[in-house]
Design a protein around this motif. Structure first.
Motif, PDB file in Angstrom:
ATOM      1  N   ASP A 120      72.518 -11.082  13.722  1.00  0.00           N
ATOM      2  CA  ASP A 120      72.403  -9.807  13.013  1.00  0.00           C
ATOM      3  C   ASP A 120      71.575  -9.941  11.742  1.00  0.00           C
ATOM      4  O   ASP A 120      70.718  -9.106  11.457  1.00  0.00           O
ATOM      5  N   VAL A 121      71.830 -10.968  10.956  1.00  0.00           N
ATOM      6  CA  VAL A 121      71.118 -11.123   9.683  1.00  0.00           C
ATOM      7  C   VAL A 121      69.644 -11.414   9.928  1.00  0.00           C
ATOM      8  O   VAL A 121      68.771 -10.794   9.311  1.00  0.00           O
ATOM      9  N   ILE A 122      69.341 -12.332  10.836  1.00  0.00           N
ATOM     10  CA  ILE A 122      67.942 -12.682  11.108  1.00  0.00           C
ATOM     11  C   ILE A 122      67.191 -11.492  11.698  1.00  0.00           C
ATOM     12  O   ILE A 122      66.060 -11.192  11.314  1.00  0.00           O
ATOM     13  N   ARG A 123      67.833 -10.778  12.612  1.00  0.00           N
ATOM     14  CA  ARG A 123      67.173  -9.625  13.223  1.00  0.00           C
ATOM     15  C   ARG A 123      66.998  -8.465  12.256  1.00  0.00           C
ATOM     16  O   ARG A 123      66.214  -7.556  12.508  1.00  0.00           O
ATOM     17  N   SER A 124      67.715  -8.466  11.160  1.00  0.00           N
ATOM     18  CA  SER A 124      67.496  -7.421  10.162  1.00  0.00           C
ATOM     19  C   SER A 124      66.496  -7.857   9.092  1.00  0.00           C
ATOM     20  O   SER A 124      65.867  -7.015   8.464  1.00  0.00           O
ATOM     21  N   GLU A 125      66.306  -9.157   8.904  1.00  0.00           N
ATOM     22  CA  GLU A 125      65.398  -9.650   7.864  1.00  0.00           C
ATOM     23  C   GLU A 125      63.967  -9.864   8.364  1.00  0.00           C
ATOM     24  O   GLU A 125      63.018  -9.460   7.705  1.00  0.00           O
ATOM     25  N   ILE A 126      63.794 -10.505   9.503  1.00  0.00           N
ATOM     26  CA  ILE A 126      62.446 -10.854   9.978  1.00  0.00           C
ATOM     27  C   ILE A 126      61.589  -9.626  10.289  1.00  0.00           C
ATOM     28  O   ILE A 126      60.395  -9.628   9.967  1.00  0.00           O
ATOM     29  N   PRO A 127      62.114  -8.550  10.874  1.00  0.00           N
ATOM     30  CA  PRO A 127      61.249  -7.393  11.132  1.00  0.00           C
ATOM     31  C   PRO A 127      60.662  -6.745   9.871  1.00  0.00           C
ATOM     32  O   PRO A 127      59.730  -5.953   9.958  1.00  0.00           O
ATOM     33  N   ARG A 128      61.134  -7.090   8.712  1.00  0.00           N
ATOM     34  CA  ARG A 128      60.584  -6.573   7.453  1.00  0.00           C
ATOM     35  C   ARG A 128      59.398  -7.399   6.965  1.00  0.00           C
ATOM     36  O   ARG A 128      58.731  -7.015   6.009  1.00  0.00           O
ATOM     37  N   LEU A 129      59.157  -8.559   7.602  1.00  0.00           N
ATOM     38  CA  LEU A 129      58.144  -9.492   7.122  1.00  0.00           C
ATOM     39  C   LEU A 129      56.997  -9.625   8.117  1.00  0.00           C
ATOM     40  O   LEU A 129      57.185  -9.486   9.321  1.00  0.00           O
ATOM     41  N   ASP A 130      55.804  -9.937   7.588  1.00  0.00           N
ATOM     42  CA  ASP A 130      54.683 -10.313   8.439  1.00  0.00           C
ATOM     43  C   ASP A 130      54.890 -11.746   8.893  1.00  0.00           C
ATOM     44  O   ASP A 130      55.671 -12.497   8.300  1.00  0.00           O
ATOM     45  N   LEU A 131      54.150 -12.141   9.932  1.00  0.00           N
ATOM     46  CA  LEU A 131      54.295 -13.486  10.485  1.00  0.00           C
ATOM     47  C   LEU A 131      54.086 -14.566   9.419  1.00  0.00           C
ATOM     48  O   LEU A 131      54.875 -15.508   9.322  1.00  0.00           O
ATOM     49  N   ASP A 132      53.068 -14.421   8.604  1.00  0.00           N
ATOM     50  CA  ASP A 132      52.807 -15.420   7.552  1.00  0.00           C
ATOM     51  C   ASP A 132      53.952 -15.481   6.550  1.00  0.00           C
ATOM     52  O   ASP A 132      54.300 -16.554   6.057  1.00  0.00           O
ATOM     53  N   ASP A 133      54.541 -14.333   6.237  1.00  0.00           N
ATOM     54  CA  ASP A 133      55.638 -14.286   5.274  1.00  0.00           C
ATOM     55  C   ASP A 133      56.920 -14.914   5.825  1.00  0.00           C
ATOM     56  O   ASP A 133      57.732 -15.437   5.070  1.00  0.00           O
ATOM     57  N   VAL A 134      57.103 -14.861   7.146  1.00  0.00           N
ATOM     58  CA  VAL A 134      58.293 -15.459   7.757  1.00  0.00           C
ATOM     59  C   VAL A 134      58.311 -16.953   7.467  1.00  0.00           C
ATOM     60  O   VAL A 134      59.320 -17.520   7.042  1.00  0.00           O
ATOM     61  N   PHE A 135      57.175 -17.618   7.690  1.00  0.00           N
ATOM     62  CA  PHE A 135      57.111 -19.064   7.459  1.00  0.00           C
ATOM     63  C   PHE A 135      57.132 -19.402   5.977  1.00  0.00           C
ATOM     64  O   PHE A 135      57.683 -20.417   5.573  1.00  0.00           O
ATOM     65  N   ALA A 136      56.546 -18.540   5.153  1.00  0.00           N
ATOM     66  CA  ALA A 136      56.527 -18.789   3.709  1.00  0.00           C
ATOM     67  C   ALA A 136      57.899 -18.567   3.075  1.00  0.00           C
ATOM     68  O   ALA A 136      58.224 -19.194   2.064  1.00  0.00           O
ATOM     69  N   ASN A 137      58.699 -17.685   3.668  1.00  0.00           N
ATOM     70  CA  ASN A 137      59.981 -17.317   3.076  1.00  0.00           C
ATOM     71  C   ASN A 137      61.184 -17.819   3.868  1.00  0.00           C
ATOM     72  O   ASN A 137      62.237 -17.194   3.867  1.00  0.00           O
ATOM     73  N   LYS A 138      61.053 -18.942   4.560  1.00  0.00           N
ATOM     74  CA  LYS A 138      62.170 -19.416   5.376  1.00  0.00           C
ATOM     75  C   LYS A 138      63.386 -19.766   4.528  1.00  0.00           C
ATOM     76  O   LYS A 138      64.515 -19.586   4.960  1.00  0.00           O
ATOM     77  N   ASP A 139      63.182 -20.223   3.295  1.00  0.00           N
ATOM     78  CA  ASP A 139      64.318 -20.509   2.414  1.00  0.00           C
ATOM     79  C   ASP A 139      65.032 -19.217   2.020  1.00  0.00           C
ATOM     80  O   ASP A 139      66.257 -19.191   1.903  1.00  0.00           O
ATOM     81  N   ALA A 140      64.280 -18.158   1.839  1.00  0.00           N
ATOM     82  CA  ALA A 140      64.881 -16.864   1.501  1.00  0.00           C
ATOM     83  C   ALA A 140      65.722 -16.336   2.658  1.00  0.00           C
ATOM     84  O   ALA A 140      66.751 -15.681   2.442  1.00  0.00           O
TER      85      ALA A 140
END
Length: 163
Positions: A120-140
């Motif tokens: 639930d948390v991942i599926r609500s967070e990743i769709p808000r980010l671009d692909l590049d931002d997903v890898f840059a913000n993995k700690d977030a």
């Protein structure tokens, strides 16, 4: 001289008494706890070491592992720029010693519940980010899993807000 019936009853009674005495003691291993029920109702949580229970009346229903455990969750979701990503999230969890009773009686399938929560948390967070931002913000993303207001165990009092 003893007759055979007296000898048989004495031997059977002694064996039964020895069996009940043997069933009175049990050992709980280090970093483990045991949940004990008395006549089907919660009685106590027993810690590591040699413990006593009343035979036939008390029953050890489970042993809870208090060590840190790891659960790997694979999540597939779509980013903001419509790219599907497969993400592997490793969750390390443990049972807090003060909440052993709740972990046994309130959680039906803890591993599945943690897995659903991470989905639930991942599926609500990743769709808000671009692909590049997903890898840059993995700690977030890790922080958002840990600090989500609907955390199933930590925020038990805030359940109304999460439904």
């Amino acid at each position: 001289m003893l007759d055979p019936i007296t000898l048989l009853l004495g031997t059977t009674g002694g064996t039964l008494a020895l069996g009940l005495l043997w069933d009175s003691f049990f050992v709980v291993r280090q970093k483990t706890s045991a949940v004990v029920e008395r006549l089907g109702k919660f009685d106590s949580v027993r810690r590591a070491g040699l413990n006593f229970k009343i035979p036939v009346i008390d029953r050890v229903v489970t042993s809870q592992n208090l060590r840190i455990q790891q659960l790997d969750v694979d999540v597939e979701t779509k980013t903001k720029d419509n790219v599907f990503v497969n993400t592997k999230v490793s969750v390390q969890y443990y049972i807090v010693e003060d909440r052993i009773r709740e972990s046994y009686y309130e959680l039906d399938d803890p591993v599945h519940q943690i897995q659903s929560y991470v989905f639930d948390v991942i599926r609500s967070e990743i769709p808000r980010l671009d692909l590049d931002d997903v890898f840059a913000n993995k700690d977030a993303l890790g922080v958002s899993i840990k600090e989500s207001p609907c955390h199933p165990i930590i925020h038990r009092q805030e359940t109304d807000r999460c439904q």
